[in-house]
Enzyme design. Structure first.
Site, PDB file in Angstrom:
ATOM      1  N   THR A 116      20.341   1.708  58.334  1.00  0.00           N
ATOM      2  CA  THR A 116      21.285   2.627  58.914  1.00  0.00           C
ATOM      3  C   THR A 116      22.652   2.745  58.242  1.00  0.00           C
ATOM      4  O   THR A 116      22.873   1.397  57.644  1.00  0.00           O
ATOM      5  CB  THR A 116      21.615   2.350  60.521  1.00  0.00           C
ATOM      6  OG1 THR A 116      21.839   0.764  60.707  1.00  0.00           O
ATOM      7  CG2 THR A 116      20.155   2.673  61.368  1.00  0.00           C
ATOM      8  N   THR A 129      26.101   1.914  58.844  1.00  0.00           N
ATOM      9  CA  THR A 129      26.968   1.002  59.019  1.00  0.00           C
ATOM     10  C   THR A 129      26.234  -0.451  58.613  1.00  0.00           C
ATOM     11  O   THR A 129      26.808  -1.458  58.072  1.00  0.00           O
ATOM     12  CB  THR A 129      27.571   0.761  60.609  1.00  0.00           C
ATOM     13  OG1 THR A 129      28.208   2.216  60.586  1.00  0.00           O
ATOM     14  CG2 THR A 129      28.556  -0.184  60.653  1.00  0.00           C
ATOM     15  N   CYS A 130      25.101  -0.688  59.301  1.00  0.00           N
ATOM     16  CA  CYS A 130      24.367  -1.584  59.260  1.00  0.00           C
ATOM     17  C   CYS A 130      24.271  -2.143  57.468  1.00  0.00           C
ATOM     18  O   CYS A 130      24.420  -3.273  57.146  1.00  0.00           O
ATOM     19  CB  CYS A 130      23.028  -1.779  60.010  1.00  0.00           C
ATOM     20  SG  CYS A 130      23.112  -1.642  61.645  1.00  0.00           S
ATOM     21  N   SER A 131      23.714  -1.006  56.779  1.00  0.00           N
ATOM     22  CA  SER A 131      23.409  -1.147  55.349  1.00  0.00           C
ATOM     23  C   SER A 131      24.721  -1.243  54.452  1.00  0.00           C
ATOM     24  O   SER A 131      24.549  -2.257  53.565  1.00  0.00           O
ATOM     25  CB  SER A 131      22.571  -0.146  54.981  1.00  0.00           C
ATOM     26  OG  SER A 131      21.311  -0.186  55.475  1.00  0.00           O
ATOM     27  N   LEU A 181      25.615  -5.978  56.907  1.00  0.00           N
ATOM     28  CA  LEU A 181      24.777  -6.763  56.130  1.00  0.00           C
ATOM     29  C   LEU A 181      25.676  -7.282  54.900  1.00  0.00           C
ATOM     30  O   LEU A 181      25.530  -8.670  54.562  1.00  0.00           O
ATOM     31  CB  LEU A 181      23.581  -6.281  55.786  1.00  0.00           C
ATOM     32  CG  LEU A 181      22.623  -7.189  55.042  1.00  0.00           C
ATOM     33  CD1 LEU A 181      22.176  -8.471  55.812  1.00  0.00           C
ATOM     34  CD2 LEU A 181      21.093  -6.459  54.979  1.00  0.00           C
TER      35      LEU A 181
END
Length: 161
Positions: free
Chosen positions: A45, A47-49, A53
């Site tokens: 996703t 924001t996560c990527s 992270l």
């Protein structure tokens, strides 16, 4: 909701490696060590990527210098998606532990699940950082923003340590 001083619940999850996966009981995994868990809504996703992270990878050495034994990334995705994300994101190369909470058992037991059916999110994890010492919550940073990392990044956890 997680309270400082609370023992984390046990739940079966899957530790994902570049070569495969293995069942993992969270109570056994968290026992007798200090673990920084960063939970996110989903692998690949935006924001996560693009934010969360990379922030953890950037600050991982500082976390290890603060006596963190392991850094875990926890997402509610199947282990095959988590494996590909670990490979493509550099998480495996950085030495992070990738955890698939595919059934959301751990996430639900913590009360950190949410659903947004309009975008296909069912029992996903809220975004947070959690420092665990021998199975006990020592620090907990629930993300305050949507689609941003303003309070749950590795830099924020380091500030609290």
């Amino acid at each position: 909701m997680i309270d400082i001083g609370q023992r984390l619940p046990d739940a079966d999850v899957i530790r994902v490696t570049p070569e495969g996966q293995e069942a993992l009981g969270m109570a056994d995994y968290l026992a007798s060590k200090t673990v920084a868990i960063f939970a996110m809504p989903g692998a690949f996703t935006s924001t996560c990527s693009s934010s969360h992270l990379p922030n953890i990878i950037k600050h991982k050495d500082e976390l290890f210098l603060k006596s963190v034994d392991d850094i875990a990334i926890l997402v509610v995705n199947d282990p095959f998606v988590v494996r590909e994300w670990g490979k493509h994101s550099g998480a495996f190369d950085a030495g992070l532990t990738m955890i698939s909470d595919a059934s959301a058992a751990f996430t639900i037991a913590l009360g950190m699940d949410f659903t947004v059916s309009a975008i296909g999110y069912f029992n996903r994890s809220q975004r947070y950082a959690l420092l665990i010492e021998d199975g006990i919550a020592a620090k907990f940073l629930l993300e305050e923003a949507r689609a941003k990392v303003l309070s749950s990044g590795a830099n924020h956890l380091l500030e609290q340590m």
